[in-house]
Design a protein around this motif. Sequence first.
Motif, PDB file in Angstrom:
ATOM      1  N   GLN A  33     -60.548  -2.668 -23.570  1.00 19.35           N
ATOM      2  CA  GLN A  33     -61.324  -3.906 -23.593  1.00 19.35           C
ATOM      3  C   GLN A  33     -61.922  -4.152 -24.975  1.00 19.35           C
ATOM      4  O   GLN A  33     -61.859  -5.262 -25.518  1.00 19.35           O
ATOM      5  CB  GLN A  33     -62.445  -3.850 -22.552  1.00 19.35           C
ATOM      6  N   LEU A  34     -62.494  -3.105 -25.562  1.00 12.75           N
ATOM      7  CA  LEU A  34     -63.096  -3.238 -26.892  1.00 12.75           C
ATOM      8  C   LEU A  34     -62.040  -3.553 -27.948  1.00 12.75           C
ATOM      9  O   LEU A  34     -62.282  -4.332 -28.872  1.00 12.75           O
ATOM     10  CB  LEU A  34     -63.847  -1.950 -27.258  1.00 12.75           C
ATOM     11  N   LEU A  35     -60.856  -2.961 -27.817  1.00 11.36           N
ATOM     12  CA  LEU A  35     -59.764  -3.252 -28.746  1.00 11.36           C
ATOM     13  C   LEU A  35     -59.339  -4.710 -28.652  1.00 11.36           C
ATOM     14  O   LEU A  35     -59.117  -5.376 -29.674  1.00 11.36           O
ATOM     15  CB  LEU A  35     -58.573  -2.336 -28.468  1.00 11.36           C
ATOM     16  N   ASP A  36     -59.226  -5.215 -27.430  1.00 11.25           N
ATOM     17  CA  ASP A  36     -58.819  -6.610 -27.236  1.00 11.25           C
ATOM     18  C   ASP A  36     -59.851  -7.575 -27.815  1.00 11.25           C
ATOM     19  O   ASP A  36     -59.505  -8.562 -28.471  1.00 11.25           O
ATOM     20  CB  ASP A  36     -58.614  -6.898 -25.748  1.00 11.25           C
ATOM     21  N   ILE A  37     -61.116  -7.285 -27.559  1.00  9.28           N
ATOM     22  CA  ILE A  37     -62.186  -8.145 -28.071  1.00  9.28           C
ATOM     23  C   ILE A  37     -62.243  -8.069 -29.594  1.00  9.28           C
ATOM     24  O   ILE A  37     -62.343  -9.086 -30.280  1.00  9.28           O
ATOM     25  CB  ILE A  37     -63.548  -7.743 -27.461  1.00  9.28           C
ATOM     26  N   GLY A  38     -62.161  -6.849 -30.133  1.00 11.33           N
ATOM     27  CA  GLY A  38     -62.184  -6.686 -31.583  1.00 11.33           C
ATOM     28  C   GLY A  38     -61.022  -7.396 -32.244  1.00 11.33           C
ATOM     29  O   GLY A  38     -61.183  -8.056 -33.281  1.00 11.33           O
ATOM     30  N   ARG A  39     -59.834  -7.285 -31.670  1.00 12.82           N
ATOM     31  CA  ARG A  39     -58.638  -7.933 -32.221  1.00 12.82           C
ATOM     32  C   ARG A  39     -58.839  -9.441 -32.328  1.00 12.82           C
ATOM     33  O   ARG A  39     -58.521 -10.062 -33.341  1.00 12.82           O
ATOM     34  CB  ARG A  39     -57.442  -7.607 -31.328  1.00 12.82           C
ATOM     35  N   THR A  40     -59.370 -10.048 -31.270  1.00 13.32           N
ATOM     36  CA  THR A  40     -59.604 -11.496 -31.267  1.00 13.32           C
ATOM     37  C   THR A  40     -60.629 -11.900 -32.327  1.00 13.32           C
ATOM     38  O   THR A  40     -60.426 -12.864 -33.070  1.00 13.32           O
ATOM     39  CB  THR A  40     -60.092 -11.950 -29.876  1.00 13.32           C
ATOM     40  N   LEU A  41     -61.722 -11.140 -32.422  1.00 13.54           N
ATOM     41  CA  LEU A  41     -62.776 -11.471 -33.377  1.00 13.54           C
ATOM     42  C   LEU A  41     -62.332 -11.238 -34.818  1.00 13.54           C
ATOM     43  O   LEU A  41     -62.629 -12.042 -35.704  1.00 13.54           O
ATOM     44  CB  LEU A  41     -64.032 -10.651 -33.070  1.00 13.54           C
ATOM     45  N   PHE A  42     -61.611 -10.158 -35.077  1.00 14.60           N
ATOM     46  CA  PHE A  42     -61.135  -9.885 -36.438  1.00 14.60           C
ATOM     47  C   PHE A  42     -60.154 -10.960 -36.890  1.00 14.60           C
ATOM     48  O   PHE A  42     -60.142 -11.343 -38.066  1.00 14.60           O
ATOM     49  CB  PHE A  42     -60.469  -8.508 -36.506  1.00 14.60           C
ATOM     50  N   ALA A  43     -59.321 -11.449 -35.968  1.00 17.15           N
ATOM     51  CA  ALA A  43     -58.370 -12.513 -36.311  1.00 17.15           C
ATOM     52  C   ALA A  43     -59.093 -13.813 -36.618  1.00 17.15           C
ATOM     53  O   ALA A  43     -58.714 -14.554 -37.522  1.00 17.15           O
ATOM     54  CB  ALA A  43     -57.378 -12.713 -35.168  1.00 17.15           C
ATOM     55  N   GLU A  44     -60.155 -14.075 -35.875  1.00 17.66           N
ATOM     56  CA  GLU A  44     -60.886 -15.335 -36.020  1.00 17.66           C
ATOM     57  C   GLU A  44     -61.857 -15.325 -37.200  1.00 17.66           C
ATOM     58  O   GLU A  44     -61.946 -16.299 -37.955  1.00 17.66           O
ATOM     59  CB  GLU A  44     -61.662 -15.610 -34.725  1.00 17.66           C
ATOM     60  N   LYS A  45     -62.564 -14.200 -37.388  1.00 13.61           N
ATOM     61  CA  LYS A  45     -63.652 -14.171 -38.363  1.00 13.61           C
ATOM     62  C   LYS A  45     -63.435 -13.206 -39.515  1.00 13.61           C
ATOM     63  O   LYS A  45     -64.200 -13.224 -40.478  1.00 13.61           O
ATOM     64  CB  LYS A  45     -64.959 -13.799 -37.651  1.00 13.61           C
ATOM     65  N   GLY A  46     -62.422 -12.345 -39.421  1.00 10.87           N
ATOM     66  CA  GLY A  46     -62.225 -11.337 -40.448  1.00 10.87           C
ATOM     67  C   GLY A  46     -63.116 -10.140 -40.219  1.00 10.87           C
ATOM     68  O   GLY A  46     -64.004 -10.148 -39.362  1.00 10.87           O
ATOM     69  N   PHE A  47     -62.891  -9.085 -41.007  1.00 11.92           N
ATOM     70  CA  PHE A  47     -63.665  -7.858 -40.840  1.00 11.92           C
ATOM     71  C   PHE A  47     -65.142  -8.075 -41.157  1.00 11.92           C
ATOM     72  O   PHE A  47     -66.024  -7.684 -40.390  1.00 11.92           O
ATOM     73  CB  PHE A  47     -63.090  -6.772 -41.754  1.00 11.92           C
ATOM     74  N   ILE A 116     -44.814 -13.221 -35.490  1.00 19.54           N
ATOM     75  CA  ILE A 116     -45.815 -14.220 -35.877  1.00 19.54           C
ATOM     76  C   ILE A 116     -46.094 -15.186 -34.729  1.00 19.54           C
ATOM     77  O   ILE A 116     -47.244 -15.553 -34.467  1.00 19.54           O
ATOM     78  CB  ILE A 116     -45.347 -14.991 -37.127  1.00 19.54           C
ATOM     79  N   GLU A 117     -45.036 -15.562 -34.026  1.00 16.60           N
ATOM     80  CA  GLU A 117     -45.169 -16.524 -32.933  1.00 16.60           C
ATOM     81  C   GLU A 117     -45.846 -15.900 -31.721  1.00 16.60           C
ATOM     82  O   GLU A 117     -46.691 -16.531 -31.081  1.00 16.60           O
ATOM     83  CB  GLU A 117     -43.789 -17.041 -32.548  1.00 16.60           C
ATOM     84  N   ASN A 118     -45.495 -14.667 -31.393  1.00 13.83           N
ATOM     85  CA  ASN A 118     -45.990 -14.040 -30.167  1.00 13.83           C
ATOM     86  C   ASN A 118     -47.265 -13.218 -30.343  1.00 13.83           C
ATOM     87  O   ASN A 118     -47.976 -12.958 -29.370  1.00 13.83           O
ATOM     88  CB  ASN A 118     -44.902 -13.143 -29.570  1.00 13.83           C
ATOM     89  N   TYR A 119     -47.536 -12.788 -31.571  1.00 15.08           N
ATOM     90  CA  TYR A 119     -48.731 -11.971 -31.849  1.00 15.08           C
ATOM     91  C   TYR A 119     -49.489 -12.569 -33.031  1.00 15.08           C
ATOM     92  O   TYR A 119     -49.745 -11.906 -34.033  1.00 15.08           O
ATOM     93  CB  TYR A 119     -48.314 -10.528 -32.154  1.00 15.08           C
ATOM     94  N   THR A 120     -49.836 -13.840 -32.883  1.00 14.86           N
ATOM     95  CA  THR A 120     -50.448 -14.586 -33.987  1.00 14.86           C
ATOM     96  C   THR A 120     -51.734 -13.927 -34.466  1.00 14.86           C
ATOM     97  O   THR A 120     -51.959 -13.800 -35.678  1.00 14.86           O
ATOM     98  CB  THR A 120     -50.725 -16.039 -33.556  1.00 14.86           C
ATOM     99  N   ASP A 121     -52.590 -13.505 -33.535  1.00 16.22           N
ATOM    100  CA  ASP A 121     -53.850 -12.854 -33.926  1.00 16.22           C
ATOM    101  C   ASP A 121     -53.570 -11.595 -34.734  1.00 16.22           C
ATOM    102  O   ASP A 121     -54.241 -11.323 -35.735  1.00 16.22           O
ATOM    103  CB  ASP A 121     -54.684 -12.503 -32.692  1.00 16.22           C
ATOM    104  N   GLY A 122     -52.591 -10.817 -34.287  1.00 21.87           N
ATOM    105  CA  GLY A 122     -52.253  -9.591 -35.001  1.00 21.87           C
ATOM    106  C   GLY A 122     -51.785  -9.866 -36.415  1.00 21.87           C
ATOM    107  O   GLY A 122     -52.174  -9.171 -37.355  1.00 21.87           O
ATOM    108  N   PHE A 123     -50.967 -10.881 -36.585  1.00 22.53           N
ATOM    109  CA  PHE A 123     -50.467 -11.194 -37.924  1.00 22.53           C
ATOM    110  C   PHE A 123     -51.602 -11.690 -38.822  1.00 22.53           C
ATOM    111  O   PHE A 123     -51.649 -11.362 -40.009  1.00 22.53           O
ATOM    112  CB  PHE A 123     -49.344 -12.234 -37.852  1.00 22.53           C
ATOM    113  N   ARG A 124     -52.510 -12.472 -38.273  1.00 20.20           N
ATOM    114  CA  ARG A 124     -53.655 -12.943 -39.069  1.00 20.20           C
ATOM    115  C   ARG A 124     -54.461 -11.755 -39.598  1.00 20.20           C
ATOM    116  O   ARG A 124     -54.972 -11.776 -40.719  1.00 20.20           O
ATOM    117  CB  ARG A 124     -54.556 -13.855 -38.233  1.00 20.20           C
ATOM    118  N   ILE A 125     -54.574 -10.720 -38.791  1.00 21.84           N
ATOM    119  CA  ILE A 125     -55.310  -9.532 -39.223  1.00 21.84           C
ATOM    120  C   ILE A 125     -54.538  -8.795 -40.313  1.00 21.84           C
ATOM    121  O   ILE A 125     -55.106  -8.370 -41.319  1.00 21.84           O
ATOM    122  CB  ILE A 125     -55.563  -8.598 -38.019  1.00 21.84           C
TER     123      ILE A 125
END
Length: 224
Positions: A33-47, A116-125
């Motif tokens: 759960q923490l990994l999923d939340i962190g992944r979303t926030l890091f993609a949106e706001k950066g480290f 990039i298409e399927n893991y957009t948040d991951g690529f942004r990170i």
Amino acid sequence: MMGGVGNDGSSSSSEKPRRGRRVRMTGAERRQQLLDIGRTLFAEKGFEGTSVEEIAAKAGVSKPVVYEHFGGKEGLYAVVVDREMRQLLDGVTGALTAGHPRELLEQAAFALLDYIENYTDGFRILVRDSPVAQSTGTFASLISDIATQVEDILGLEFKARGFDPKLAPLYAQALVGMVALTGQWWLETRQPKKAEVAAHLVNLSWHGLENLEAKPRLVGHRKK
């Protein structure tokens, strides 16, 4: 007076209705759960723009829980980056199945664009420079790791065509870098369609390799 049922038909008992208890997560479930939340926030706001407080609040836990699982924001970020790196590298490696070099180029281009298409948040990170020294990487190291997957293939082609196979790493970096940076641009535009982007990337790569000079020379005045 006998107790049991009141005048309104309701129970006269002093029992209060039970509230539904929140199901307690296992350690593995909480970590995910923490990994999923962190992944979303890091993609949106950066480290730098993401805080432990925000991660904990979205998970409905206290800050010490985040520290217990990852030792802090840096540890969580490092695990997120490591997982995304492996996801992409596994995708590229698994895609390289065909024997013809041009088809291999197509498969490599599609593997990155699919990610990039399927893991957009991951690529942004991944395309952000990692501020974490112990993390598996930056965008540059990602390109280098993927280039290693195609380096041997290029080396064999170079040798068969009379080119110096020692130059294969250089060309592998150039080809993968071109695809990766184009993918970064396509991430925001999403135009033209994925298959068309892949076709144009392969067009430039393949015809560039097809007309490769064994000993390229500079035509300008500068020689150093």
